[in-house]
Structure formats: C-alpha cells, structure tokens
Scaffold this active site. Sequence first.
Site, PDB file in Angstrom:
ATOM      1  N   GLU A 449     -34.471  58.282 -80.184  1.00  0.00           N
ATOM      2  CA  GLU A 449     -35.434  59.372 -80.587  1.00  0.00           C
ATOM      3  C   GLU A 449     -34.539  60.430 -81.553  1.00  0.00           C
ATOM      4  OE1 GLU A 449     -35.140  58.020 -77.375  1.00  0.00           O
ATOM      5  OE2 GLU A 449     -36.973  57.432 -77.092  1.00  0.00           O
ATOM      6  N   HIS A 519     -43.646  59.396 -66.934  1.00  0.00           N
ATOM      7  CA  HIS A 519     -44.839  59.187 -67.842  1.00  0.00           C
ATOM      8  C   HIS A 519     -45.892  60.104 -67.607  1.00  0.00           C
ATOM      9  CE1 HIS A 519     -42.566  55.164 -67.393  1.00  0.00           C
ATOM     10  NE2 HIS A 519     -42.997  55.066 -68.829  1.00  0.00           N
TER      11      HIS A 519
END
Length: 718
Positions: A449, A519
């Site tokens: 990322e 999540h």
Amino acid sequence: MALQTRVKLAKLDAPKVHGLDHDTLIRIYRTMFLSRRLDDREIQLKRQNKIYFQISSAGHEAICAAMGLFLRPGVDWIYPYYRDRALCLMLGVTPLETLLAAVGAKDDPSSGGRQMPSHWGQPKLNIVSKSSCTGTQFVQAVGAAEATLYYEGRPKALAQAKRAPLGEYVNHERDEIVYVSGGDGATSEGEFWESLNVACAKKLPLLYLVEDNGYAISVPVEVQTAGGSISKLVRNFPGLHVAECDGTDPIESYSVCKEAVQYCRERRGPALIHAQVTRPYSHSLSDDEKLYKSAEEREEEARRDPISKFALFLVREGILDQKQIESLEAEIDNEVREAADQALAAEEPSIDSIRMNVYSPDVDPASAAFEAEPQLHGAPKTMVEMVALTLADEMARDERITVFGEDVADASREDNLRHVKGKGGVFKATAGLQRKYGNDRVFNTPLAEASIVGRALGMATRGLKPVAEIQFFDYIWPAMMQIRDELCVMRWRSNGAFKAPVVIRVAIGGYLTGGGVYHSQSGESIFTHCPGLRVVMPSTALDVAGLLHTAIRCDDPVMFLEHKHLYRQPYNRSEHPGPDFTIPFGKARMVKEGSDLSIITYGAVVHRAEVAAAQLEREGISVEIIDLRSLSPYDWEAIAATVRKTHRVIVAYEDMLSWGYGAEIAARIADELFEELDAPVRRVAAMDTFCAYQPKLEDVILPQTSHITAAVKQLLEY
Ligand SMILES: Cc1ncc(C[n+]2csc(CCOP(=O)(O)OP(=O)(O)O)c2C)c(N)n1
Ligand SMILES: [Mg+2]
C-alpha cells in the site's frame, strides 16, 4: 576571474582520471569545496543563532559532485537526499538559494521558509521537493519513472498535462532518467524494498544512489543492514545494475556513475550505486558523534575526507598547484560570504502566507464551477457500477488518468482476456477498464500500500492523474506516511511549486455481516484531520458520479471513501447522470426536510436515519436529515441552517463515538450555535471497540435505526 583560465595545464594520466579533462576536474573540486564551505558557513550561522537548524553534506561531496555531471537539469528527475548539496549545486542551485533556505527566507525557492535547510526542491531543475522522512522518496521516484515510460507511449497525456496548472514544469525527453538517493539507514525502510521490487519488475529507468556513511545518527551499518552491505543484499534483484564505489573519491565515483547512468538511459533497467562515504560533522548540529564514535573511527574518517584528499590529488597530479588551490578557495570563500550577507538581509515570509498553498489556488472544487444538472438516462445503476462508469467517462476525456491498485485490472495476463470475463476489483468497481483503456492505464500492483500511494504521488508530480485504489480501508495504514507526510504536504511544503492531485479510492465501512475487525473499519476522521487532503464519502450512486468527477478534475489530493455496504443496495441507485455531471465539494444534500429535530449524517448511516425518520413520522415526529457527503471541506452553512430551524440535533456516524468525525461537528455546533440549541447535541455512533465477526455483536457495536429513534425521542423530551 574564472580560475580555470589561470591553470597551467599538466599532462593527465587518462586511465587514472577516467578521461576527465582539467576543467572538469577543477569544476568537481570547486563544487565539492563550495558545498563544504556552505556547510561551514551554516554551522557558524547556527552557532550565532542566525539560523535554526543545520544538517551537512560533509563527506558526501565527491560522489554527489560526480553524479551531478551526468544528470541533466530540467530533463532528468531528481529525488535528492538531504546530504546532496554538491549534487544540487552541480545542477544549478545557487549558494544564495541554499542559504535562503537556511535563514527561512520568503524567496527560498525550495519552500519559502517552510522547511528545514537542505530539503531541496526546484521545479525548473526537476528537483522534486523533499520531506524529512527517510525512505518515502524511493516509491515516489518509481512513480516518476513510470511517468517517463507512460509519456513515451502517450503523447496526448503529455499535452494534456502541459495544459493543466503547473503544466509549465511538465516535460519529457526520450532518454530521461529518474535519480533517487538515500542513506544507509534509509534503505531499511520498507519503501526502499517496495520500490526496488517495482523498479525491477517494470525495468524502470531509475537510478538509486545509496550514500553509506556507516551510520544512521548513532546506529552503525552492521546493526542497520544484515551483513553490513546493502549492495550485497540487492544483487539478486533481476535486471538491477549494482555497483559499489569509494564515494569519497570523485574520479572512481565518476566512472561508476557514468556506467550506471548509461544503463538507465539505454532503458536496460534500474541501477543502484552503493557509495562508501564519510560523515565527519556528526549527524546534524543537534547530534554529538563523540557520544558513540570512537576517536580511532573519527581519525580514520578524517583521513578519508574527500576534500583534503582531492586537493592533494590535484596538486600531486599537477592539475593545480598549492597557490592555485588557495586562490580558488579564497574565491569561493568570498562567494559564500556574499551569499550569506544577502541571505541574512533577505525578507522573511509574511504571517498571512501560512495559509497559502494548503490547497490549489487554481481549482476550487467547492466552487460554483462544479455545479451541474444531471442528464439522467438509462437503467438505474448501483453505486459500484457508477464508480466504474464514472471512471470510464473520465478516462475517455483525460489520457493522464491511470488506475491501479490490488486486483483492479481485468486480468494482468493479457492473453487471458480473450477467454475470461475479468476481475476488475474485488468489488468490481474497476471492471472493464483495462479492456477498454489498455494495461498501461489500468494495472495491478504488488500488494504494497505504501508504494501504491507513493507511486501515485510520483506520477502526479509529473502531471499525470492517478486514481489509485486501496482495497480495504482496514489496510490503508502502510500508506499512512505517504498520505499524511507526503501527499497532503507536497504543495504546502514546496510553497506551491509542486502538487499531488491523486485520487485514492478506498472501500470503507461495516454492516457487512461477518466483516470482522479487518473488513469493517471506519476512521475517516484520521484523514479529515490532515490539512491538504479532501475527503468525500457519498451515500448514493448519483453522488458517487458527481463527486468522483469532481475528485478527478480537482487539483488537490482526494480521498474518495466508498462504503462497501452501500455498493449494491437497491435504495441508492441512480440513472447515469452524463459524463460531465459534477457536484461541488463541501455541499451537503438535504435528504429529507423536517421541523422537530435534525440528523446530520453521512455514509451508511444516512439510510438508517431515513428509516428511523419514516418510523417517527408515523408517530407525528418530523425529522430533517442532512447527508454531508463531503467531509473535508464540509457544509457548515447547511449544518447551521438546520440547527437554526429545528434547535435539536443529532450527529449520527459510523465511526467510533469518541474522537470520531461527528464529535468535531457536535463540538462546533455547541461552540458556535449554543444559543440556538433547545437540547444538548447528541452523538449516535459506534461503540469504542472493534467490529465483531459475529453479526449479533456487530449489530450492537454499530449505530442502528433503533439507536437513532431512541436518541430522537430522548432529545424531544428536553
Ligand atoms: C521515517 C523517519 N524515521 C526517522 C527519522 C529521523 N532520522 C532522521 S535522519 C535519520 C538517520 C538517517 O540515516 P541515513 O539514512 O544513514 O542517512 P545519513 O543521515 O546517515 O546520511 C533518522 C533516524 C526520519 N527523518 N524519518
Ligand atoms: Mg548514514
């Protein structure tokens, strides 16, 4: 008088000087000595309390001066380290300019007095503004090198970039390269390794220089790097040209740089030079190396000092005699003295300039220019379909746009595209884009990322318009440094000379039934807390289209938060509003008018508020709902208007109750609209814990319709 004209030419031993002529040898020494004298002068000024910080390039001059002979100012792209003074001087930064940075002058070209000295940056020389972060530069340089290859194949993108704000600094040459440097310590940062991985995988024209002075502040290289040699560790990267040299010897450095630069220019792949240098002056003036370096080590370093060694070499080889050296040095001393006098008399930045260049002065995404009427047509689309459609519309009009991230491509193996439907994102938000626009514009990245955001920033610096995806908000944290310290700050710290108009699309939020802690996270306030960044969070497909068009056409970095739970709901669909439908940032949407109480909300809680309002309506309670949809900037006028109308207000949001986004809104209402309130401001938000996988627990943790109705009834009792 130029000293070179007074030199009695000696016959040079060509192999010994790698073909360098007299003038170049003297130019190298001149630059090295000038660099050292500027450091010495800064140190003196710091001791006299006339400047505020000093970090020197002492010991690094030889390799930097040699490298500077090969890089072309305004053609190659430069991501320098703070010890690259000699390189910057070689490229055209003047002594006065370096000292303007030291005194923090208004006319300091690197930052207008905003950054510490030696944080180089000059757009006309393609020297990209540097931060203090060790390591962030590597992935940004990768993005810049990707731009090199992109522009090679996409001249239209180059033309479009030249027409955009700051387009005067956009350029591309066929054999340009990108240079990035760092210290031995900086190579321990993950971004260094992430960058090498991509640079080698994509055979980028990227030249690394590791200036190894044996220490990172007080940490010696054997503690920093397994085995003590970075070049040994990187030798197996495929296609990477690796060379080691004595970076205190300008002639050896010259020959090693020459080969590495040529390797990159010929597009054979990236190269890495590992230069052994010294650091004779402590880490900075805030450090005292005697606390951790032995006297023997320091003596050994002194013996390797590049300045005294090279002066001796020039005399020994008959290139300059002692008198000529002295007169050269006196000439430089004068030059430095004059520059210092000028810098000390330079104007300081004004207090009101502080707010300048936080955001683009050219494009205001909150302005009326972004107001548009939707031209609705076709079948209703879900939010996620609208993301893909909007990206497709924008990509058609603007070839500068690249789309990348984890799994965003249809299929990286292009041959497979003939046989398979394609992935296009784990949520399908980028489905079909690679097929339509090509795999140079839409591509998968390694699972990294920090480098996704850093690469985007490097591309944006060169005029491209990257729309990068972070697959789940929960995994944005490796990119935090790139976002907070680089993306958000680039324009401000360079005083408007560079910009970073990247769009980061992020899937966010809970209510997933089984998302669990990794999540389901929210945390938008962490990013609205960052000046320089725009943060939006639509709750309907129509707002997705309007706000994403604006995000891409905006000239600032934008975090575009897409709620996963809303992606495929039937209740927020919309027909396609046309390819030019934009919505200004900072304008809330009136979801429902009411008179008894206001709910200020956004994201997945909007629908919950609507359901609550419908239930309450049946009991005769009239609730007004405002969907902020743009979180930074946000629509204070709409908030103030609704509070003045109903005098009772709930801020409902999915992030955690404490320190969450709504806490700020509630605080400001209490602060500025206290007189308007008939009841306290109430927050309805998630518990201060984590989101559970077990759905029943998730229901308790996240704000629900029932929480909203209960809060409304309670507030109406006041
Ligand atoms: C990400 C980050 N961590 C820590 C620091 C504090 N810091 C500044 S310079 C430095 C050492 C850098 O060492 P090296 O890369 O070897 O460069 P040198 O100063 O030795 O040239 C540290 C720890 C920083 N600026 N950035
Ligand atoms: Mg070091």
